[in-house]
Design an enzyme around this catalytic site. Structure first.
Site, PDB file in Angstrom:
ATOM      1  CG  HIS A 127       2.201 -34.357   2.603  1.00 27.18           C
ATOM      2  ND1 HIS A 127       3.264 -35.081   2.097  1.00 27.18           N
ATOM      3  CD2 HIS A 127       2.705 -33.682   3.654  1.00 27.18           C
ATOM      4  CE1 HIS A 127       4.350 -34.827   2.806  1.00 27.18           C
ATOM      5  NE2 HIS A 127       4.028 -33.976   3.762  1.00 27.18           N
ATOM      6  CG  HIS A 181       3.241 -33.313   8.819  1.00 28.94           C
ATOM      7  ND1 HIS A 181       4.111 -34.343   9.089  1.00 28.94           N
ATOM      8  CD2 HIS A 181       3.489 -32.951   7.540  1.00 28.94           C
ATOM      9  CE1 HIS A 181       4.872 -34.587   8.023  1.00 28.94           C
ATOM     10  NE2 HIS A 181       4.516 -33.752   7.064  1.00 28.94           N
ATOM     11  CG  ASP A 199       3.528 -33.134  14.323  1.00 28.94           C
ATOM     12  OD1 ASP A 199       2.964 -33.682  13.348  1.00 28.94           O
ATOM     13  OD2 ASP A 199       4.762 -33.119  14.444  1.00 28.94           O
ATOM     14  N   GLY A 248      10.983 -35.817   8.599  1.00 29.74           N
ATOM     15  CA  GLY A 248      12.168 -35.233   9.235  1.00 29.74           C
ATOM     16  C   GLY A 248      13.126 -34.702   8.179  1.00 29.74           C
ATOM     17  CG  HIS A 256       8.261 -36.155   3.927  1.00 28.20           C
ATOM     18  ND1 HIS A 256       7.448 -36.902   4.719  1.00 28.20           N
ATOM     19  CD2 HIS A 256       7.786 -34.878   3.998  1.00 28.20           C
ATOM     20  CE1 HIS A 256       6.532 -36.111   5.267  1.00 28.20           C
ATOM     21  NE2 HIS A 256       6.712 -34.880   4.850  1.00 28.20           N
ATOM     22  CD  GLU A 289      10.104 -30.595   2.117  1.00 25.79           C
ATOM     23  OE1 GLU A 289      10.265 -31.684   2.700  1.00 25.79           O
ATOM     24  OE2 GLU A 289       9.432 -29.657   2.593  1.00 25.79           O
TER      25      GLU A 289
HETATM   26 ZN   LIG Z   1       5.394 -33.178   5.166  1.00 27.06          ZN
END
Ligand SMILES: [Zn+2]
Length: 356
Positions: free
Chosen positions: A20, A22, A24, A181, A208, A211
């Site tokens: 996991h 990202h 960006d 997102g 996701h 969280e």
């Molecule tokens: Zn993430």
């Protein structure tokens, strides 16, 4: 079994697997500064060190929505083929320098269309950059394998198009799919069309969940959408009372659903209160298939080595614990079984044996 503690030089050398992370969220600050100058994009500062500090400060706000907003400046430099080639290549080299032997990189192609690239051109450029990085890392004696997860943004309506893209590029380096997102208010079941298509096409995906939102989000991701793994999943602890597992927590543990846990990121978004108290330790001890991840290395100011070191220093983790989460990650990676097995047997276990 005797528990083994470990020094920082050894930690850096240990073979690691990250599921996991990202694309960006992991750019080099100096690269952001350089590419932004070429594009005329205004940053909070043009000093790479100050920029790195600005990210961590913004991310420390304890608010997932503000955390996500920091991506504006990395995304700004990822709208061209050149920007994508460079950031993808550097991504791989940075993982290799961190001791990572297998990584799954994720990003949302739909956020990279401002420079006129098509969705397919975005994926092609990233794959080309990743391939260049893998070739350089292998030539330098630090081979790392990187698979790609394409993310659909849960608050927009392009998840089906992104799922189509994942199917189209499955033989060109894309190993799976995710939705990312803001979690609150955007439940995974809003994207059933995408998930149903991926299942028909036998493409694995993670979601996701758990969280910013609790058990209903994890339940929906697994039982309504059919996710094979859960991004974060920290709130699964809501279904564990005095060590006793509820039905959903039991499903997650017993079906060996990997939880992609990201301790530093979870502290920053308020999903956990401290490294010492982060649920990753209790869940590991209860036998859940927990994995250790960075989420966003620039935004959270972290690396896999740092995450490991925090758990060793603040939560009493041993080398055996680090080996467990690394093997867990490879068992649940979206790679073919024989390749996962080879990485575990030929790379990870010998690497940990050397440290023990
Ligand atoms: Zn993430």
């Amino acid at each position: 079994m005797t528990a083994t503690r470990v020094d920082s030089a050894t930690l850096r050398r240990l073979p690691k697997a990250v599921l996991h992370d990202h694309l960006d969220g992991g750019l080099r600050p100096a690269t952001v500064v350089e590419l932004a100058a070429e594009l005329g994009h205004t940053l909070p500062t043009t000093d790479p060190q100050e920029l790195a500090a600005w990210y961590v400060e913004a991310a420390d706000s304890g608010d997932l929505v503000r955390y996500i907003a920091t991506f504006e400046h990395t995304l700004a430099v990822m709208q061209t083929r050149e920007g994508l080639l460079r950031t993808a290549e550097e991504y791989v080299l940075d993982l290799a320098a961190d001791g990572v032997v297998y990584g799954e990189v994720r990003y949302a192609p739909e956020l990279m269309l401002d420079g006129g690239l098509t969705l397919a051109e975005v994926v092609e450029a990233v794959q080309e950059g990743l391939a260049a990085g893998m070739a350089r890392a292998a030539a330098a004696g630090t081979p790392v394998r990187v698979g790609t997860l394409l993310c659909g943004m849960r608050m927009f309506d392009r998840t089906r198009a992104t799922a189509d893209l994942a199917v189209a590029f499955r033989d060109a380096g894309v190993v799976g799919f995710d939705i990312a997102g803001a979690e609150d208010g955007f439940p995974p079941a809003d994207h059933l069309d995408a998930f149903a298509h991926l299942r028909r096409e036998n493409v694995p995906f993670t979601i996701h969940a758990g969280e910013a939102h609790g058990l209903p989000s994890i339940h929906q991701a697994l039982q309504v959408c059919g996710a094979q793994r859960i991004g974060h999943g920290v709130r699964i602890t809501d279904d564990i009372v005095d060590g006793k597992l509820g039905r959903l927590a039991g499903w997650v543990r017993d079906r060996r659903v990997a939880l992609e846990m990201c301790p530093t990121s979870n502290l920053q978004t308020g999903a956990a209160t401290s490294i010492a108290e982060h649920p990753i330790t209790a869940l590991k001890d209860l036998g859940f298939r927990v994995t250790l991840n960075t989420d966003n290395r620039l935004v959270s100011g972290t690396t896999m080595t740092r995450e490991m070191s925090l758990l060793v220093e603040e939560a009493g983790w041993t080398v055996e614990d680090l080996r467990t989460v690394t093997v867990n990650a490879l068992k649940s990676a979206f790679l073919p079984f024989d390749e996962r097995e080879a990485l575990i047997e030929d790379v990870v276990l010998p690497g940990y044996a050397a440290a023990l």
